[in-house]
Design an enzyme around this catalytic site. Structure first.
Site, PDB file in Angstrom:
ATOM      1  N   CYS A 148       0.813  -1.229   0.000  1.00  0.00           N
ATOM      2  CA  CYS A 148       0.000   0.000   0.000  1.00  0.00           C
ATOM      3  C   CYS A 148       0.838   1.267   0.000  1.00  0.00           C
ATOM      4  CB  CYS A 148      -0.931   0.019   1.202  1.00  0.00           C
ATOM      5  SG  CYS A 148      -0.016   0.042   2.744  1.00  0.00           S
ATOM      6  N   CYS A 188      -2.677   3.394   7.718  1.00  0.00           N
ATOM      7  CA  CYS A 188      -4.077   3.214   8.083  1.00  0.00           C
ATOM      8  C   CYS A 188      -4.231   2.937   9.582  1.00  0.00           C
ATOM      9  CB  CYS A 188      -4.659   2.045   7.298  1.00  0.00           C
ATOM     10  SG  CYS A 188      -3.955   0.477   7.817  1.00  0.00           S
ATOM     11  N   CYS A 203      -1.075  -5.030   6.959  1.00  0.00           N
ATOM     12  CA  CYS A 203      -0.726  -3.803   7.697  1.00  0.00           C
ATOM     13  C   CYS A 203       0.143  -4.137   8.912  1.00  0.00           C
ATOM     14  CB  CYS A 203      -1.984  -3.079   8.151  1.00  0.00           C
ATOM     15  SG  CYS A 203      -3.204  -2.862   6.849  1.00  0.00           S
TER      16      CYS A 203
HETATM   17 FE1  FES Z   1      -1.287   0.474   4.338  1.00  0.00          FE
HETATM   18 FE2  FES Z   1      -2.746  -0.652   6.235  1.00  0.00          FE
HETATM   19  S1  FES Z   1      -3.418  -0.067   4.258  1.00  0.00           S
HETATM   20  S2  FES Z   1      -0.639  -0.234   6.249  1.00  0.00           S
END
Ligand code: FES
Length: 142
Positions: free
Chosen positions: A33, A58, A102
């Site tokens: 991400c 996030c 994550c």
């Molecule tokens: Fe990037 Fe959770 S969506 S660390």
């Protein structure tokens, strides 16, 4: 969808910030991400006396960073190196499957900080539970 513990560590994260004279600093980016975590440690005699983090990511990344720093504080560097994202997720009473990646950020940032510490101390890195070159596939299996 999120456990009470995740919501607590997201809303009230522990150990946020920087350590001015940290003797171990690690930074990693999440390949999936693009989010980033930076971790600072104050290590004395191989024991993590203090640890702080900054996460650009996030809510799940912030909650796992918070819990992971709580779990390694007061531990030896080798104990901290053995911390897995699975153990952090268990301590948070789980994460939804799509947020598992994550939790990898915190595990890798801790490893990166300890590698930095060992390098600064001139200690050779042991790779008993890690491959020499991390392809990150093991995290996908988890
Ligand atoms: Fe990037 Fe959770 S969506 S660390």
């Amino acid at each position: 969808m999120y456990s009470e513990k995740v919501m607590d560590h997201f809303s009230n994260p522990r150990n946020v910030g920087e350590i001015e004279n940290a003797n171990a600093v690690g930074q990693v980016g999440n390949a999936k991400c693009g989010d980033i975590m930076k971790i600072y440690m104050d290590i004395e005699d191989n024991v993590i006396k203090d640890v702080k983090f900054k996460t650009f990511g996030c809510g799940a990344a912030i909650a796992t960073s918070s819990m992971a720093t709580e779990m390694v504080k007061g531990k030896t560097v080798d104990e901290a190196l053995a911390l897995t994202n699975k153990a952090v997720m268990e301590a948070l009473d789980g994460l939804p499957p799509e947020k598992i990646h994550c939790s990898v950020l915190a595990e890798e940032a801790i490893q990166s900080a300890i590698e930095d510490y060992k390098k600064r101390q001139g200690i050779e890195l042991k790779s008993d539970n890690k491959c020499d070159f991390c392809c990150k596939k093991c995290h996908d299996i988890d």
